[in-house]
Design a protein around this motif. Sequence first.
Motif, PDB file in Angstrom:
ATOM      1  N   ASN A  16      51.041   0.050  16.789  1.00 40.05           N
ATOM      2  CA  ASN A  16      51.460  -1.344  16.926  1.00 40.05           C
ATOM      3  C   ASN A  16      51.852  -1.935  15.574  1.00 40.05           C
ATOM      4  N   GLY A  19      64.059   3.473   2.663  1.00 37.47           N
ATOM      5  CA  GLY A  19      63.883   2.039   2.476  1.00 37.47           C
ATOM      6  C   GLY A  19      64.808   1.187   3.313  1.00 37.47           C
ATOM      7  N   LYS A  20      66.036   1.623   3.484  1.00 33.01           N
ATOM      8  CA  LYS A  20      66.986   0.717   4.119  1.00 33.01           C
ATOM      9  C   LYS A  20      66.821   0.620   5.635  1.00 33.01           C
ATOM     10  N   PHE A  21      65.871   1.350   6.176  1.00 30.27           N
ATOM     11  CA  PHE A  21      65.650   1.298   7.628  1.00 30.27           C
ATOM     12  C   PHE A  21      64.461   0.415   8.018  1.00 30.27           C
ATOM     13  N   MET A  22      63.912  -0.321   7.036  1.00 25.21           N
ATOM     14  CA  MET A  22      62.666  -1.040   7.288  1.00 25.21           C
ATOM     15  C   MET A  22      62.884  -2.365   8.009  1.00 25.21           C
ATOM     16  N   ILE A  23      63.396  -2.285   9.227  1.00 25.71           N
ATOM     17  CA  ILE A  23      63.572  -3.469  10.081  1.00 25.71           C
ATOM     18  C   ILE A  23      63.735  -3.004  11.519  1.00 25.71           C
ATOM     19  N   ASN A  24      63.142  -3.728  12.438  1.00 23.65           N
ATOM     20  CA  ASN A  24      63.336  -3.495  13.882  1.00 23.65           C
ATOM     21  C   ASN A  24      62.849  -2.132  14.368  1.00 23.65           C
ATOM     22  N   TRP A  72      71.219  -4.264   0.800  1.00 23.14           N
ATOM     23  CA  TRP A  72      71.028  -4.613   2.210  1.00 23.14           C
ATOM     24  C   TRP A  72      70.262  -3.550   2.982  1.00 23.14           C
ATOM     25  N   LEU A  73      69.508  -4.014   3.965  1.00 25.24           N
ATOM     26  CA  LEU A  73      69.011  -3.096   4.967  1.00 25.24           C
ATOM     27  C   LEU A  73      70.206  -2.526   5.723  1.00 25.24           C
ATOM     28  N   ASP A  74      70.062  -1.352   6.275  1.00 30.18           N
ATOM     29  CA  ASP A  74      71.169  -0.713   6.974  1.00 30.18           C
ATOM     30  C   ASP A  74      71.654  -1.570   8.153  1.00 30.18           C
ATOM     31  N   ASP A  75      70.727  -2.094   8.932  1.00 29.01           N
ATOM     32  CA  ASP A  75      71.098  -2.976  10.052  1.00 29.01           C
ATOM     33  C   ASP A  75      71.774  -4.252   9.553  1.00 29.01           C
ATOM     34  N   ALA A 108      54.918  -2.528  12.734  1.00 25.06           N
ATOM     35  CA  ALA A 108      56.343  -2.479  12.411  1.00 25.06           C
ATOM     36  C   ALA A 108      56.527  -1.670  11.134  1.00 25.06           C
ATOM     37  N   ASN A 154      58.352 -11.415   5.038  1.00 24.61           N
ATOM     38  CA  ASN A 154      58.560  -9.990   5.270  1.00 24.61           C
ATOM     39  C   ASN A 154      57.546  -9.442   6.263  1.00 24.61           C
ATOM     40  N   MET A 156      59.413   0.684  14.821  1.00 18.10           N
ATOM     41  CA  MET A 156      57.958   0.769  14.904  1.00 18.10           C
ATOM     42  C   MET A 156      57.511   2.113  14.321  1.00 18.10           C
ATOM     43  N   TYR A 188      58.159   2.887  22.974  1.00 17.17           N
ATOM     44  CA  TYR A 188      57.117   1.957  22.545  1.00 17.17           C
ATOM     45  C   TYR A 188      56.839   0.959  23.660  1.00 17.17           C
ATOM     46  N   TYR A 189      57.894   0.511  24.332  1.00 14.65           N
ATOM     47  CA  TYR A 189      57.708  -0.487  25.382  1.00 14.65           C
ATOM     48  C   TYR A 189      56.797   0.036  26.487  1.00 14.65           C
ATOM     49  N   LEU A 198      53.838  -9.842  15.126  1.00 12.28           N
ATOM     50  CA  LEU A 198      52.968  -8.959  15.901  1.00 12.28           C
ATOM     51  C   LEU A 198      51.657  -9.684  16.165  1.00 12.28           C
ATOM     52  N   LEU A 234      57.516  -1.425   7.811  1.00 12.43           N
ATOM     53  CA  LEU A 234      57.809  -2.339   6.703  1.00 12.43           C
ATOM     54  C   LEU A 234      57.308  -1.712   5.421  1.00 12.43           C
ATOM     55  N   PRO A 235      57.776  -2.174   4.273  1.00  9.18           N
ATOM     56  CA  PRO A 235      57.347  -1.555   3.010  1.00  9.18           C
ATOM     57  C   PRO A 235      55.888  -1.863   2.703  1.00  9.18           C
ATOM     58  N   ALA A 276      56.644  -8.717  10.330  1.00 18.19           N
ATOM     59  CA  ALA A 276      57.098  -8.658  11.716  1.00 18.19           C
ATOM     60  C   ALA A 276      56.162  -9.507  12.565  1.00 18.19           C
ATOM     61  N   ILE A 298      57.979  -8.416  19.378  1.00 18.29           N
ATOM     62  CA  ILE A 298      58.700  -7.189  19.038  1.00 18.29           C
ATOM     63  C   ILE A 298      60.062  -7.560  18.465  1.00 18.29           C
ATOM     64  N   ASN A 299      60.457  -6.856  17.457  1.00 15.20           N
ATOM     65  CA  ASN A 299      61.815  -7.000  16.901  1.00 15.20           C
ATOM     66  C   ASN A 299      62.100  -8.366  16.283  1.00 15.20           C
ATOM     67  N   PRO A 355      61.943   0.632  19.238  1.00 13.79           N
ATOM     68  CA  PRO A 355      60.958   0.618  20.336  1.00 13.79           C
ATOM     69  C   PRO A 355      61.474   1.185  21.655  1.00 13.79           C
ATOM     70  N   TYR A 405      67.517 -13.366   8.111  1.00  9.00           N
ATOM     71  CA  TYR A 405      66.542 -12.538   7.384  1.00  9.00           C
ATOM     72  C   TYR A 405      67.271 -11.509   6.530  1.00  9.00           C
TER      73      TYR A 405
END
Lengths: 384, 384, 384, 384
Positions: free
Chosen positions: D319, D340-345, A234-237, D321, A319, D347, D282-283, A323, D323-324, A321, A344-345, D371, A282
């Motif tokens: 701009n 790797g496990k942080f690749m979501i949400n 799993w992703l951490d989130d 995200a 996979n 930037m 980022y915003y 954008l 991602l891998p 985002a 975003i997100n 962001p 996801y």
Amino acid sequence: MTVLEHYKNTRAYTNQICKPLEIEDYTPQSAEFASPPKWHLAHTSWFFEEIILKKYIKNYQVFNSDFSFLFNSYYNSLGERLDRSKRGLITRPSITTIFKYRDHVDHFMIALLEQENLKADIVELAILGLNHEQQHQELLITDIKYTLSCNPTYPKLYDINYVNEVESVNKPAYISIQEGIYNIGHNKKTFSYDNESGYHRVFLEPFQIAQNLVTNEEYMRFINAGGYKNPNYWLDDGWQFIKENAITAPLYWKQKESSWMSYTLSGLEPINLAAPVCHVSYYEAQAFAAWSKKRLPTEFEWEVANSKFKWNQRWEWTNSAYLPYPNYKKPDGAVGEYNGKFMINLMVLRGKSLATSPNHSRATYRNFFSPETRWQFSGIRLAE
Amino acid sequence: MTVLEHYKNTRAYTNQICKPLEIEDYTPQSAEFASPPKWHLAHTSWFFEEIILKKYIKNYQVFNSDFSFLFNSYYNSLGERLDRSKRGLITRPSITTIFKYRDHVDHFMIALLEQENLKADIVELAILGLNHEQQHQELLITDIKYTLSCNPTYPKLYDINYVNEVESVNKPAYISIQEGIYNIGHNKKTFSYDNESGYHRVFLEPFQIAQNLVTNEEYMRFINAGGYKNPNYWLDDGWQFIKENAITAPLYWKQKESSWMSYTLSGLEPINLAAPVCHVSYYEAQAFAAWSKKRLPTEFEWEVANSKFKWNQRWEWTNSAYLPYPNYKKPDGAVGEYNGKFMINLMVLRGKSLATSPNHSRATYRNFFSPETRWQFSGIRLAE
Amino acid sequence: MTVLEHYKNTRAYTNQICKPLEIEDYTPQSAEFASPPKWHLAHTSWFFEEIILKKYIKNYQVFNSDFSFLFNSYYNSLGERLDRSKRGLITRPSITTIFKYRDHVDHFMIALLEQENLKADIVELAILGLNHEQQHQELLITDIKYTLSCNPTYPKLYDINYVNEVESVNKPAYISIQEGIYNIGHNKKTFSYDNESGYHRVFLEPFQIAQNLVTNEEYMRFINAGGYKNPNYWLDDGWQFIKENAITAPLYWKQKESSWMSYTLSGLEPINLAAPVCHVSYYEAQAFAAWSKKRLPTEFEWEVANSKFKWNQRWEWTNSAYLPYPNYKKPDGAVGEYNGKFMINLMVLRGKSLATSPNHSRATYRNFFSPETRWQFSGIRLAE
Amino acid sequence: MTVLEHYKNTRAYTNQICKPLEIEDYTPQSAEFASPPKWHLAHTSWFFEEIILKKYIKNYQVFNSDFSFLFNSYYNSLGERLDRSKRGLITRPSITTIFKYRDHVDHFMIALLEQENLKADIVELAILGLNHEQQHQELLITDIKYTLSCNPTYPKLYDINYVNEVESVNKPAYISIQEGIYNIGHNKKTFSYDNESGYHRVFLEPFQIAQNLVTNEEYMRFINAGGYKNPNYWLDDGWQFIKENAITAPLYWKQKESSWMSYTLSGLEPINLAAPVCHVSYYEAQAFAAWSKKRLPTEFEWEVANSKFKWNQRWEWTNSAYLPYPNYKKPDGAVGEYNGKFMINLMVLRGKSLATSPNHSRATYRNFFSPETRWQFSGIRLAE
């Protein structure tokens, strides 16, 4: 099909979706992400009133001046609006009034669309409004399902349920795509959203993509192998998300003694092992892919390969985002708030589901939801 | 009046309250503290089914076995129940079914109450059930008002509104009561709740209590004197409560340019200066008293003095916490959950409001709510 | 003892409590309800500076003008203050500076108190300040304990721990008290707080009160009998509180295999069965009483009976809400914010604990905390 | 530089960063996203112990067996760990002990690295550990700044502050880059993280990128033009973020009468108009770009163009995200949890800031934050 026919068909299909509802079903908002059916019915009419009738019909009288406040979704440029989380508290106007509102809007829209030599920009906006309504048709279905699922009596609404039906299946195989520069995006004369319009070029390394969607049977193997208990997949989130929400299976699945059932629009039913898995986030799609030692395709890979497989059963997590494309220009005014401000997100889903309105999606269509979204008819296609 | 007549009248009055509702009004739960009208209608029927019909009618068939789960309020001894915050999501059964449920319960209750030589414990439970339903009648009114107030169109429901009507007024004066030992509580043969039953003795120091309730005019003077801006008048919790919720006036008051209006059950109306202030929290009542250099009476002072003033317009906040009387015994079983388990963190209100059901309250009646409660028809009487 | 001696002793005792602390222990705020030791040390000095030095010493120079903002607790009348939840983030001034601040205040206070013919109001305020500091001494101990308990290494701080020591025990019996009118409150020349001062009369029905506090052994019987699993014993709020927080034993108890240990200021220790139970909330005290088919005494019963039993081990929960006595007058200015503004939603505790500062409590003393409070040295005495 | 020298320098630099801290500064955690300095000091040592010493030194004795629980950040594969939000409550071990822990680890690491013929995998892991420590060096600086900024006395820590210094500036111009296929990623023999390693090809449409970072002066023009008040410039999530948090300027900016100041590590200072804007989310970067009728570059555009401009002052929002890359393989074991496990949400940010450790970043380096992140030294470079 003329725009006029398109208009009539689309508006009629919305009513058809609502036919089996009780009046009580129209009002509640069962989650922040869902909206009441009544709201969808009014909002899609308000959209035509706001972007077409008010502008192109002389001395147009709005049906009710409060509706602009009540049924604006998220358009800052169109004035103040009701707080999204309070949509379920609006008991008045009654559904009877809302249907009168729809008739009122239909009356003027049809009169307008019956004119000869209709201006191109009206046609364009009308088609946008119809695509908008089609999007809300699927949301009507997903939101009704979510609300009824909160009821411990598991009501049945339709004969079909969009999840347990099985379409004819492709050969179980992976399709190989060569490396190269590909055109991405929609470049035809027909309608497309601003977020997919216009070509741009993307270089893809060689990849393989699955002919078939992941089935309930395959997904159940993941569950039984402890997929929801091992953080490595799993992703951490995602791991936090399933732990905090005590998630151990797709949405709507219920374990009854030793077997899995799922709540569907035709009631509580045994899971059809041969059908594609549905209602996964996801995070679950990504974890399943990691467990399978595969990955999810990017939206570009999906778009390039799409003609080589069938896609009509599930919205397919990619996979990528959500954008802007390199050539993306946010349109001016309210239309510019349609897509651009959500970039975003969110993750892109491609394809369509069995609950998607006819003639709505296309190969370049970019659907988008946050990675924890489960109430949409979402599934999994693997790549590597 | 026989119990049978009492039953018929009470049940009919509930229906009368609901007459002007649209079907859509029956479903939503607009706040954690409020319940949907549909839920009140079903719950009050479930109460009779649960404490009388199931026990005293042989082979009684429940109307629907799901209802026990759906419409149990807070009785742990009567099984699992729906999470309180989800009452607004239950669209099915429809209101039509709920009214059938009421008819079903009425049919059996009336047949039972028509019997001669009715057992005393059935009569006693029936009277409890009717008092219970009367409590929910006022809650129906307060909850409907709260839900409709969320609607920016301010719907009108009734001709009377329970807040702007003015009863004939007492002379503006304070009544003096001598020190002494007084009997507190209900000791007659007629019905009373367990929380007020049986005498106990209380010593009161001499005190004075106001003939009249505080009026809107007097309360407005407090507002204009900066009452909501000066922490010195407020309890610490009360100050936090009004700051966090940006409270600057009683609930339902809206400032329109220079004048104050309030949302009432007969629509948005100018505030009637002569009417007693309504929809104030304990915190506001206490702060008003502090600003007036007075205090709120205790519930014992109120009970001892009550025959010397009129009390029929507002529930009156007292400075007494809701705690058991010395001789209080929690009854066994479900009835024991009626009152006893709430005896913490709540304040006692005495009297009755214009919206209280006829023949429901009495001089020993202990109503109780948390100090931030504002959606009840609550007002202020001063003491010193 | 002169005020000067009292001053020196009290200030020295605060330092003694802090002696075994590491510098790192002085800063964190481990819960909203707790404060950092550094904050207590500064706040008690600020109190003297604010109510005495600034007023009675000509041209007094405050030690640091920022301190008024940093170390004001809740006195609206003494200016803006740091948000309570942020006390743990204030790393500067360092503890070295805080001790210099204490020396600075001591220097001026001692010079003042050494004067002959000291004005009565200075003496009065000095005694208030010393009682204030004594209250904070016990809070220092409870807050330090709470912070160290968050550390998985369970540090030992003192040789005594205030919970496992056993005082000589009374005969296990109930004391009978006759009905009658009793004087309640403090009416002597010596110091008392505003919330307890002045007699008022209370009528008490006859009652019995236990000689002894409830022991760990008795409490363990309640646990083993499923006391934490049966909602019938609990107030509704209490039941929610223990369910939401997964509470199954007093605070600091840890189940290690088959036996119970508790974290104490002298480290993790086996529970002493003969010692009075400690660190229970009002909810737990009330549930234990219900399970025992007894009740908690009111604060008036406690005060009337107190000379017939020993009370020096635990703060004893009473069944009285913390409300003003009939003759209560909130003092003007900052002193008026000391007690009066907290009179809502709290329950009264009587007596004192082993951690209470010497010569601080008395028979009329009203301690008060919210019913879920567990980090104080609180215990249970039954009545009936 | 040998690995041994690299080790000694890096470890010494960490200590140097901490030199001006008071002992009290080492403990608090001022926000969920920040960590106490003490924790950083211990965690970076724990990392060496865990991935090298335990594996490669026979009979290695851990310094303290509790530390694995206390100082593991997020490695599920390395056992249970302290809840992230509680890092500020751990007062013991004291900072003195933590420095002994660092000495202990240094002793064994240096002995190991002094060996001749060191195995390649030890060298590789040591370099990973040193890069890890360098990342924490910048986090130490950003976290200390955040904690001290909570203190209303605005302490000064260093002479330099990393935000108001101005480097020599490029010509104000845009650089044009041709369309084409470009190699992205790190393909050299030197160290890189797994998330940037290995080439893959990307097609880029022609674009232009700014020579200079956006300055405080330019950003102030955006503020003065109502940039924070017009939803049209903002992503929907961004608009909610600034409204909910009442954000009207970059983090640490304070309006003092008519002029803007900012809290820096050298105290409260006037904003240097010529310096690049810092501490924007980022915003804010995206909204500024929209207002400027430009956009942010993608991380690929940045990487391709980077040799044509200077980048050493701010982490630059892209701009893209996080991602891998197509050829990304998550390593096995704990190292696989690094990125790797942080690749979501999140930037991607590219470049480096003035606070980044020497020799740490490179042109292919992918930094990543959510962001809304503002406490990093982040700035804006425009593209079109």
